[in-house]
Motif scaffolding. Structure first.
Motif, mmCIF file in Angstrom:
data_model
loop_
_atom_site.group_PDB
_atom_site.id
_atom_site.type_symbol
_atom_site.label_atom_id
_atom_site.label_comp_id
_atom_site.label_asym_id
_atom_site.label_seq_id
_atom_site.Cartn_x
_atom_site.Cartn_y
_atom_site.Cartn_z
ATOM 1 N N ASP A 187 0.818 -1.112 -0.008
ATOM 2 C CA ASP A 187 -0.039 -0.075 0.004
ATOM 3 C C ASP A 187 0.686 1.434 -0.094
ATOM 4 O O ASP A 187 0.241 2.259 -0.687
ATOM 5 C CB ASP A 187 -0.846 0.151 0.950
ATOM 6 C CG ASP A 187 -1.798 -1.212 1.204
ATOM 7 O OD1 ASP A 187 -2.060 -1.555 0.148
ATOM 8 O OD2 ASP A 187 -2.350 -1.378 2.278
ATOM 9 N N ARG A 188 1.960 1.209 0.751
ATOM 10 C CA ARG A 188 2.741 2.467 0.795
ATOM 11 C C ARG A 188 4.164 2.731 -0.047
ATOM 12 O O ARG A 188 4.500 3.815 -0.599
ATOM 13 C CB ARG A 188 3.133 2.695 2.224
ATOM 14 C CG ARG A 188 2.127 2.233 3.143
ATOM 15 C CD ARG A 188 0.908 3.366 3.104
ATOM 16 N NE ARG A 188 1.382 4.671 3.083
ATOM 17 C CZ ARG A 188 1.587 5.462 4.343
ATOM 18 N NH1 ARG A 188 1.653 4.847 5.378
ATOM 19 N NH2 ARG A 188 1.941 6.487 3.867
ATOM 20 N N ILE A 189 4.639 1.408 -0.374
ATOM 21 C CA ILE A 189 5.983 1.547 -1.142
ATOM 22 C C ILE A 189 5.969 1.095 -2.514
ATOM 23 O O ILE A 189 6.325 1.857 -3.369
ATOM 24 C CB ILE A 189 6.987 0.427 -0.499
ATOM 25 C CG1 ILE A 189 7.141 0.857 0.882
ATOM 26 C CG2 ILE A 189 8.436 0.403 -1.486
ATOM 27 C CD1 ILE A 189 7.700 2.308 1.198
ATOM 28 N N LEU A 190 5.180 0.252 -2.859
ATOM 29 C CA LEU A 190 5.089 -0.491 -4.322
ATOM 30 C C LEU A 190 4.250 0.592 -5.317
ATOM 31 O O LEU A 190 4.708 0.614 -6.458
ATOM 32 C CB LEU A 190 4.361 -1.744 -4.402
ATOM 33 C CG LEU A 190 5.248 -2.926 -3.914
ATOM 34 C CD1 LEU A 190 4.727 -4.202 -4.235
ATOM 35 C CD2 LEU A 190 6.770 -2.947 -4.530
ATOM 36 N N PRO A 191 3.534 1.432 -4.784
ATOM 37 C CA PRO A 191 3.111 2.419 -5.742
ATOM 38 C C PRO A 191 3.776 3.520 -6.095
ATOM 39 O O PRO A 191 3.667 4.244 -7.094
ATOM 40 C CB PRO A 191 1.792 3.187 -4.944
ATOM 41 C CG PRO A 191 1.383 2.244 -3.819
ATOM 42 C CD PRO A 191 2.839 1.490 -3.476
ATOM 43 N N LEU A 192 5.091 3.488 -5.544
ATOM 44 C CA LEU A 192 6.165 4.636 -5.821
ATOM 45 C C LEU A 192 6.687 4.412 -7.233
ATOM 46 O O LEU A 192 6.856 3.271 -7.653
ATOM 47 C CB LEU A 192 7.346 4.634 -4.772
ATOM 48 C CG LEU A 192 6.672 5.086 -3.473
ATOM 49 C CD1 LEU A 192 7.920 4.915 -2.317
ATOM 50 C CD2 LEU A 192 6.433 6.751 -3.302
ATOM 51 N N GLY A 209 11.430 -0.550 -9.259
ATOM 52 C CA GLY A 209 11.207 -1.369 -10.276
ATOM 53 C C GLY A 209 11.843 -2.626 -10.423
ATOM 54 O O GLY A 209 11.150 -3.770 -10.527
ATOM 55 N N ARG A 210 13.165 -2.546 -10.078
ATOM 56 C CA ARG A 210 14.125 -3.787 -10.021
ATOM 57 C C ARG A 210 13.499 -4.758 -8.865
ATOM 58 O O ARG A 210 13.088 -5.933 -9.183
ATOM 59 C CB ARG A 210 15.357 -3.289 -9.714
ATOM 60 C CG ARG A 210 16.343 -4.683 -9.641
ATOM 61 C CD ARG A 210 17.857 -4.188 -9.186
ATOM 62 N NE ARG A 210 18.285 -3.104 -9.960
ATOM 63 C CZ ARG A 210 19.009 -2.396 -9.814
ATOM 64 N NH1 ARG A 210 19.692 -2.138 -8.567
ATOM 65 N NH2 ARG A 210 19.529 -1.269 -10.493
ATOM 66 N N GLU A 211 12.917 -4.352 -7.577
ATOM 67 C CA GLU A 211 12.372 -5.269 -6.527
ATOM 68 C C GLU A 211 11.064 -5.544 -7.228
ATOM 69 O O GLU A 211 10.677 -6.714 -6.681
ATOM 70 C CB GLU A 211 12.458 -4.289 -5.238
ATOM 71 C CG GLU A 211 13.730 -3.807 -4.971
ATOM 72 C CD GLU A 211 14.517 -4.978 -4.984
ATOM 73 O OE1 GLU A 211 14.518 -6.023 -4.190
ATOM 74 O OE2 GLU A 211 15.751 -4.916 -5.643
ATOM 75 N N ARG A 212 10.310 -4.721 -7.580
ATOM 76 C CA ARG A 212 8.697 -5.120 -8.072
ATOM 77 C C ARG A 212 8.983 -6.368 -9.111
ATOM 78 O O ARG A 212 8.198 -7.036 -8.970
ATOM 79 C CB ARG A 212 8.093 -3.785 -8.859
ATOM 80 C CG ARG A 212 6.609 -4.150 -9.166
ATOM 81 C CD ARG A 212 6.196 -3.349 -10.315
ATOM 82 N NE ARG A 212 6.371 -1.808 -9.965
ATOM 83 C CZ ARG A 212 5.879 -1.209 -8.872
ATOM 84 N NH1 ARG A 212 5.005 -1.545 -8.275
ATOM 85 N NH2 ARG A 212 6.082 0.184 -8.712
ATOM 86 N N GLN A 219 6.371 -10.767 -5.193
ATOM 87 C CA GLN A 219 5.722 -11.208 -6.447
ATOM 88 C C GLN A 219 4.087 -11.467 -6.567
ATOM 89 O O GLN A 219 3.597 -11.398 -7.408
ATOM 90 C CB GLN A 219 6.297 -12.318 -7.139
ATOM 91 C CG GLN A 219 7.789 -12.351 -7.347
ATOM 92 C CD GLN A 219 8.045 -11.154 -8.272
ATOM 93 O OE1 GLN A 219 7.444 -10.841 -9.760
ATOM 94 N NE2 GLN A 219 8.928 -10.111 -7.692
ATOM 95 N N ASP A 220 3.673 -11.692 -5.180
ATOM 96 C CA ASP A 220 2.282 -12.003 -4.929
ATOM 97 C C ASP A 220 1.560 -10.644 -4.601
ATOM 98 O O ASP A 220 0.387 -10.788 -4.346
ATOM 99 C CB ASP A 220 2.071 -12.978 -4.111
ATOM 100 C CG ASP A 220 2.444 -14.219 -4.613
ATOM 101 O OD1 ASP A 220 2.448 -14.418 -5.744
ATOM 102 O OD2 ASP A 220 2.894 -15.283 -3.954
ATOM 103 N N LEU A 221 2.208 -9.532 -4.420
ATOM 104 C CA LEU A 221 1.782 -8.195 -4.041
ATOM 105 C C LEU A 221 1.032 -7.510 -5.056
ATOM 106 O O LEU A 221 1.913 -7.043 -5.881
ATOM 107 C CB LEU A 221 2.794 -7.398 -3.230
ATOM 108 C CG LEU A 221 3.337 -8.152 -1.946
ATOM 109 C CD1 LEU A 221 4.524 -7.184 -1.336
ATOM 110 C CD2 LEU A 221 2.198 -8.477 -0.996
ATOM 111 N N ARG A 222 -0.208 -7.306 -5.348
ATOM 112 C CA ARG A 222 -0.525 -6.589 -6.098
ATOM 113 C C ARG A 222 -1.635 -5.481 -5.892
ATOM 114 O O ARG A 222 -2.219 -5.820 -4.854
ATOM 115 C CB ARG A 222 -1.213 -7.538 -7.308
ATOM 116 C CG ARG A 222 -0.292 -8.529 -8.100
ATOM 117 C CD ARG A 222 0.449 -7.531 -9.104
ATOM 118 N NE ARG A 222 1.577 -8.599 -9.854
ATOM 119 C CZ ARG A 222 2.761 -8.775 -9.401
ATOM 120 N NH1 ARG A 222 3.285 -8.435 -8.416
ATOM 121 N NH2 ARG A 222 3.451 -9.585 -10.202
#
Length: 222
Positions: A187-192, A209-212, A219-222
């Motif tokens: 909710d807080r980091i991957l939207p960056l 992007g690399r970590e995503r 990998q299962d966080l969407r």
């Protein structure tokens, strides 16, 4: 200028960041503060703020001495999440497995003075840098990432022990929660933005992007 010193038995990154070449902000201070002071002296920088990404000993053990080491800087404010306040009351007692590794002949591990609350959304300004707190509980209850705008040079993320290159923070210590860590990551980091550079509490730098794309824990966080 952003530089890291990998210090102490845990190889904790102490980050020194400056946009004006005169002052700096320090993110995390392991219990080897003399190395940080030596680097500050070599660079000719005074400290405007010390910020803790969370309350574990390997990230805060040097803050008491660092706060007092350079009298010309005055008593520098220490910022930390109120949810991790208990770690600062007794840093050694809260880390019995690491306490014996502290060189007590060279460092006094104690509660810093002038502690300020680093709540979600708090903005700390100094040395030409603006750091906005992003509360990311999971590694500890008060684990906080810092979105830092460095003058006109762009933005980076100090991720503490929340996100690493290829990994995430451990959650098996008291106060840790894998559920909370993954939720705050989603909710807080991957939207960056994908191109945002991540400066972690241990290990090498990476990008969102690399970590995503490659971090097996995400990998299962969407």
């Amino acid at each position: 200028m952003i530089t890291a010193l990998s210090l102490w038995v845990a190889g904790t990154n102490a980050w020194i960041a400056s946009a004006d070449g005169r002052e700096c902000v320090i993110v995390d201070a392991p219990p080897e503060p003399w190395h940080i002071v030596e680097r500050l002296d070599a660079l000719g920088l005074r400290v405007s703020a010390i910020i803790a990404t969370h309350g574990h000993l390997d990230h805060i053990g040097g803050m008491h001495d660092l706060q007092r080491a350079r009298k010309e800087d005055g008593l520098v404010e220490v910022w930390r999440s109120p949810a991790d306040a208990h770690y600062f009351v007794d840093p050694l007692g809260n880390a019995p497995l690491l306490a014996d590794a502290v060189d007590r002949s060279r460092v006094t591990v104690a509660t810093p003075e002038m502690i300020r609350d680093l709540d979600d959304g708090t903005v700390v300004r100094g040395a030409g840098i603006e750091l906005r707190a992003i509360w990311t509980p999971g590694h500890t209850p008060g684990s906080t990432c810092l979105l830092a705008t460095i003058g006109d040079e762009g933005t980076v993320l100090f991720s503490g022990d929340h996100l690493f290159a290829g990994s995430i923070g451990r959650t098996d210590l008291p106060g840790g929660s894998l559920e909370h860590l993954l939720a705050s990551m989603r909710d807080r980091i991957l939207p960056l933005p994908d191109d945002l550079v991540v400066l972690p509490g241990h290990g090498p730098t990476t990008t969102i992007g690399r970590e995503r794309a490659t971090n097996p824990y995400l990998q299962d966080l969407r």
